[in-house]
Design an enzyme around this catalytic site. Structure first.
Site, short mmCIF file in Angstrom:
data_model
loop_
_atom_site.label_atom_id
_atom_site.label_comp_id
_atom_site.label_asym_id
_atom_site.label_seq_id
_atom_site.Cartn_x
_atom_site.Cartn_y
_atom_site.Cartn_z
N ARG A 1 0.82 -1.21 0.00
CA ARG A 1 0.00 0.00 0.00
C ARG A 1 0.86 1.26 0.00
O ARG A 1 0.50 2.27 -0.62
CB ARG A 1 -0.93 0.01 1.22
CG ARG A 1 -2.08 -0.96 1.12
CD ARG A 1 -3.20 -0.60 2.08
NE ARG A 1 -2.76 -0.67 3.48
CZ ARG A 1 -3.01 0.28 4.39
NH1 ARG A 1 -3.66 1.37 4.05
NH2 ARG A 1 -2.59 0.14 5.63
N HIS B 1 -19.59 9.26 3.16
CA HIS B 1 -19.82 7.94 3.75
C HIS B 1 -21.31 7.73 3.91
O HIS B 1 -22.03 8.62 4.37
CB HIS B 1 -19.14 7.85 5.12
CG HIS B 1 -19.24 6.49 5.74
ND1 HIS B 1 -18.56 5.39 5.25
CD2 HIS B 1 -19.94 6.05 6.81
CE1 HIS B 1 -18.84 4.33 5.99
NE2 HIS B 1 -19.68 4.70 6.94
N GLU C 1 -26.77 11.89 -1.26
CA GLU C 1 -25.34 12.04 -1.51
C GLU C 1 -25.09 12.99 -2.67
O GLU C 1 -24.19 13.86 -2.62
CB GLU C 1 -24.70 10.68 -1.82
CG GLU C 1 -24.61 9.73 -0.63
CD GLU C 1 -23.88 8.46 -0.99
OE1 GLU C 1 -23.01 8.49 -1.88
OE2 GLU C 1 -24.17 7.41 -0.37
#
Length: 227
Positions: free
Chosen positions: A81, A125, A190
């Site tokens: 990562r 989120h 959203e």
């Protein structure tokens, strides 16, 4: 190595607006709201590039249709990562963004990445944070017997879904709701709140102050502002 439909140097007319780079991994429905706002000509920001870690993400097609540069940087080409995020930081910085927007970018970010873009990195989120950090938020809200659910735009910090909330929109949970039906109604919200928050940032009205979000010089509640 990333693949690209256009490079940063292809932009012959630099934008005077807030420069935005959007990161995606999938269909890019939230991305579309930013592309539409930018195309309208009266927005406060310009989408300089859309970057995905997946070459088959439909959001790349959305960006290409809007004439926005796209890049693909596959995480599978990196051993860990850290090395992927370092390459991603370099790629993003090539576009000189004022703001980086996560729009369904399905990667857990390293501390190096988050610190590099601290205060100019937004995420959305699908829950009313701090409730239901992580995955499967719609089903978790149903299982808990909640009467409302929703979405939260927040600054990104090193804590997963734990950065300062900025704006929330709630939807009532109705009898007979499934995770899928609830998700669809949350997605509508959203699409309203994410571009609005981006505009606040672009207008210089929004900033991160410590572990809080500040709008128009006033600290917002720890759960953010409600639409």
């Amino acid at each position: 190595m990333p693949s690209s439909t256009m490079s940063p140097t292809d932009n012959s007319t630099p934008s005077q607006k807030c420069r935005v780079v959007v990161l995606i991994s999938g269909s890019g429905s939230n991305l579309q709201t930013f592309l539409d706002a930018a195309a309208g000509g009266d927005g406060d920001y310009s989408v300089e590039a859309v970057i995905s870690n997946k070459a088959d993400a439909y959001g790349l097609t959305r960006a290409q249709n809007a004439g926005v540069p796209t890049e693909v940087l596959s995480h599978r080409d990196f051993s860990d990562r850290d090395s992927f995020d370092q390459a991603m930081v370099k790629l993003i910085d090539g576009y000189g963004p004022d703001l980086v927007i996560l729009a369904g970018f399905m990667r857990i970010l390293t501390p190096h990445f988050v610190r590099h873009f601290s205060g100019r990195l937004l995420n959305i989120h699908p829950s009313l944070l701090p409730k239901y950090q992580g995955l499967h938020t719609h089903q978790r809200a149903l299982d808990a017997g909640d009467k409302e659910h929703g979405a939260t735009v927040h600054f990104v910090t090193e804590e997963l879904d734990g950065g300062p909330p900025i704006l929330q929109a709630a939807v009532p949970i109705e009898t007979g709701d499934t995770a899928e039906s609830l998700a669809q109604r949350v997605l509508v919200q959203e699409h309203k709140i994410y571009p609005l928050v981006a505009s606040w940032f672009a207008q210089g009205r929004l900033r991160m102050v410590g572990d809080r979000a500040e709008l128009d010089g006033e600290l917002l509640p720890r759960s953010g502002k409600r639409l």
